[in-house]
Write an enzyme that holds these catalytic residues in place. Structure first.
Site, PDB file in Angstrom:
ATOM      1  N   ASP A  73       0.850  -1.152  -0.203  1.00 28.80           N
ATOM      2  CA  ASP A  73      -0.046  -0.145  -0.072  1.00 28.80           C
ATOM      3  C   ASP A  73       0.791   1.101   0.026  1.00 28.80           C
ATOM      4  O   ASP A  73       0.720   1.981   0.829  1.00 28.80           O
ATOM      5  CB  ASP A  73      -0.961   0.082   1.245  1.00 28.80           C
ATOM      6  CG  ASP A  73      -1.863  -1.151   1.120  1.00 28.80           C
ATOM      7  OD1 ASP A  73      -2.048  -1.725   0.046  1.00 28.80           O
ATOM      8  OD2 ASP A  73      -2.446  -1.377   2.439  1.00 28.80           O
ATOM      9  N   GLU A 300     -11.269  -1.710  -1.905  1.00 28.44           N
ATOM     10  CA  GLU A 300     -10.649  -0.795  -0.790  1.00 28.44           C
ATOM     11  C   GLU A 300      -9.598   0.103  -1.393  1.00 28.44           C
ATOM     12  O   GLU A 300      -9.592   0.200  -2.642  1.00 28.44           O
ATOM     13  CB  GLU A 300      -9.868  -1.900   0.212  1.00 28.44           C
ATOM     14  CG  GLU A 300      -8.969  -2.853  -0.489  1.00 28.44           C
ATOM     15  CD  GLU A 300      -8.596  -3.918   0.442  1.00 28.44           C
ATOM     16  OE1 GLU A 300      -8.770  -3.684   1.871  1.00 28.44           O
ATOM     17  OE2 GLU A 300      -7.827  -4.839   0.107  1.00 28.44           O
TER      18      GLU A 300
END
Ligand SMILES: *[C@@H]1O[C@H](CO)[C@@H](O)[C@H](O)[C@H]1NC(C)=O
Ligand SMILES: *[C@@H]1O[C@H](CO)[C@@H](O)[C@H](O)[C@H]1NC(C)=O
Ligand SMILES: *[C@@H]1O[C@H](CO)[C@@H](O)[C@H](O)[C@H]1NC(C)=O
Length: 423
Positions: A73, A300
Site C-alpha cells: 500500500d 478498498e
C-alpha cells in the site's frame, strides 16, 4: 485453514472493449504507441489458465517499472526533489529517494511509538496517506486487525515530511466498536485506508473504506484532523466537572455524519469464512465485527485524484493477499487497479459504461500481467512529466509472499478523459 471454493457468481460487466492506438508524450517526446487490448470482461472473468509467461507482450497492460523496494500500500509524495514513501510498519515507515526507481532508503518513522489510538494494530498502523496542506504535512493512518472492521483512522502532523517532529492527534473516526461507531455509515463500513483530498475551495475530504459497504467520503473540519458532528469523548451527563449542561447537550446531540457513498462491490465475490479468531466481537447491534457474514465484497484502497476536468476515484478490487496458498492464485479474483470518474468531488463516480462505482462499476487500469501479479494499494502523484500511477505487486517468478510485494509504477495517459497506464 480450509479454503472455501465458492460457486461464485460474477456479474460480468459489459464494458468497453478496446482502446485504439494513441500518441503519448509523457517524456516530452511525442511518439506512437500501439496496444491490442482484450475486452475488460475477458480479464474480469475467472481465468483457469493464466499464462505466467514472464513477458507482458500481448497483454493489455504495459510492463511495470519494477523496483526492489519492498512495500505494501505505498503512499508516495514528491516534496522538492525528494520522493517520500509512507507505509505500514512500526511507527509508520518513511523511505526517501531522489527518484521513483530508487534506491529507497528508510530514514525513520512518523510515530516514535504506538499510535495513541487504543485499538487494533496501533504499533504498526496501516495504509498511511500523507499530504501537504499549507506548511503542514498530515499523515492519515489506520489501525485495525485483519478481516475485522474494528478499526479507526487517525492523523499525525509535522512541519516537514521526513522523520522527527510529528505530533499524533489520534482518532478522527472509528468503526466496529467505540464512540460513534454506530453512526451511519460507520456502522456498515471499515474505517481503514484513509485518503485525504483537498478541493479547489479548500474543503478537505476524507475517503475511507474496505470491504463491507465499500468506499465513503466525509468532509473534514478546517483543522483537517476532525470530522463534523462526530462525537468524540462525549462525557457522562453526571460528570462532576462543571460542564453538565454542555455534556448533556453533546450526549443527546443527534449522531450524524454526512457522507457520500463512492464505491462498493455488491457481489458476493467469495464466501465468508466460517470462523475468525475474533468472531465473538460484536458491534452495538450484535453484528460480528470480524468477518462479513454476507461474504467478501472486495473493494478498498480508495484514492481520489484530480486531472482536469475530472475527479478520479481509484481503488483496488479483489484479493490483496494470502497467495502463499497456491489454490488462492488462479481464481481471477486477485487485486487489480480500477477507476471511475466524476465532475463532482462527491461523486457519483462512473465507469465508461456509465455504471456507478457503488453498483460495482469501474475501469480496470492495471492488473496481473507477465510477472506482475495482483497490483494494488495504488496512488497517483504528479511530477514534471505528468501523472504516475504507483502500487505494490507480487513478482510471480519470485514469490507470492505478502512480505515480498514491491513498488511498481507506470505513467498515466488520459484518452478521452480516461486514464490509461503506459510504461
Ligand atoms: C521518450 O521515450 C521513448 C520511448 O521510451 C524514447 O524512445 C525516447 O528516446 C524518449 N525521449 C526522451 C527525451 O527521453
Ligand atoms: C521478476 O523477477 C525476475 C527474476 O528475478 C526478474 O528477472 C524480473 O525482472 C522481475 N519482474 C518484475 C516485474 O519485477
Ligand atoms: C446504521 O445506522 C443507521 C442510523 O445511523 C441505521 O438507520 C441503520 O439501520 C444502521 N445499520 C446497521 C446495519 O446497523
Amino acid at each position: 485453514m480450509a479454503v472455501l471454493f465458492a460457486l461464485f457468481f460474477f456479474v460480468s460487466m459489459a464494458l468497453s472493449a478496446r482502446i485504439r492506438p494513441y500518441f503519448t508524450n509523457f517524456n516530452g517526446t511525442e511518439y506512437f504507441r500501439e496496444e491490442v487490448l482484450p475486452a475488460v470482461s475477458d480479464v474480469l472473468s475467472p481465468s483457469p489458465t493464466p499464462s505466467p509467461s514472464g513477458s507482458a507482450s500481448g497483454s493489455r497492460f504495459p510492463d511495470t517499472h519494477a523496483t526492489d523496494f519492498r512495500i505494501h500500500d505505498p503512499n508516495i509524495i514528491l516534496v522538492g526533489d525528494t520522493y517520500y514513501a509512507y507505509s505500514v510498519g512500526p511507527g509508520i515507515l518513511i523511505h526517501e529517494s531522489s527518484s521513483m526507481e530508487g534506491p529507497w532508503t528508510q530514514t525513520g518513522t512518523v510515530l516514535n511509538g504506538n499510535s495513541v489510538i487504543q485499538k487494533g494494530d496501533n504499533k504498526s498502523p496501516w495504509a498511511p496517506n500523507t499530504i501537504q496542506i499549507g506548511d503542514t504535512f498530515y499523515c492519515y493512518y489506520s489501525v485495525s486487525n485483519s478481516g475485522c472492521r474494528d478499526s479507526a483512522i487517525g492523523v499525525a502532523t509535522s512541519s516537514s515530511p521526513g522523520p522527527g517532529g510529528w505530533t499524533d492527534h489520534g482518532m478522527i473516526i472509528q468503526s466496529g466498536t467505540g464512540e460513534g461507531s454506530d453512526i451511519a455509515p460507520l456502522n456498515t463500513s471499515n474505517t481503514i485506508d484513509p485518503n485525504v483530498f483537498v478541493d479547489f475551495d479548500g474543503t478537505a475530504y476524507l475517503v475511507f473504506g474496505s470491504f463491507w459497504s465499500g468506499l465513503w467520503e466525509v468532509e473534514l473540519n478546517d483543522d483537517f484532523i476532525s470530522v463534523a458532528s462526530f462525537p468524540h469523548e462525549v462525557q457522562d451527563s453526571d460528570a462532576d466537572d462543571g460542564k453538565e449542561g454542555q455534556s448533556a447537550a453533546a450526549a443527546t446531540q443527534p449522531a450524524s455524519l454526512s457522507a457520500s457513498h463512492l464505491g462498493a462491490e455488491p457481489g458476493k465475490v467469495w464466501r465468508s469464512r466460517k470462523s475468525n479468531k475474533n468472531a465473538k466481537k460484536v458491534d452495538k447491534n450484535g453484528s460480528p465485527v470480524c468477518g462479513d457474514p454476507t461474504g467478501g465484497h472486495p473493494i478498498e484502497g480508495g484514492f481520489l485524484y484530480y486531472h482536469a476536468p475530472y475527479y478520479y476515484m481509484w481503488f483496488s478490487w479483489g484479493r490483496c493477499c494470502e497467495f502463499k496458498d497456491p489454490a488462492m492464485r488462479d481464481t481471477g479474483k486477485e487485486y487489480r487497479i480500477r477507476v471511475g470518474r466524476s465532475e463532482d468531488v462527491k461523486g457519483p463516480f462512473v465507469d465508461k459504461a456509465g455504471i456507478d462505482l457503488v453498483d460495482g462499476g469501474g475501469e480496470t487500469v492495471y492488473g496481473t500481467n507477465g510477472d506482475v501479479f495482483a497490483p494494488g494499494g495504488q496512488g497517483v502523484l504528479t511530477d514534471a512529466f505528468g501523472d504516475v500511477l504507483f502500487y505494490h505487486y507480487l513478482n510471480r517468478s519470485v514469490s507470492y509472499d505478502f512480505s515480498d510485494a514491491r513498488l511498481g509504477y507506470n505513467r498515466l495517459e488520459y484518452i478521452d478523459g480516461w486514464p490509461v497506464a503506459v510504461y
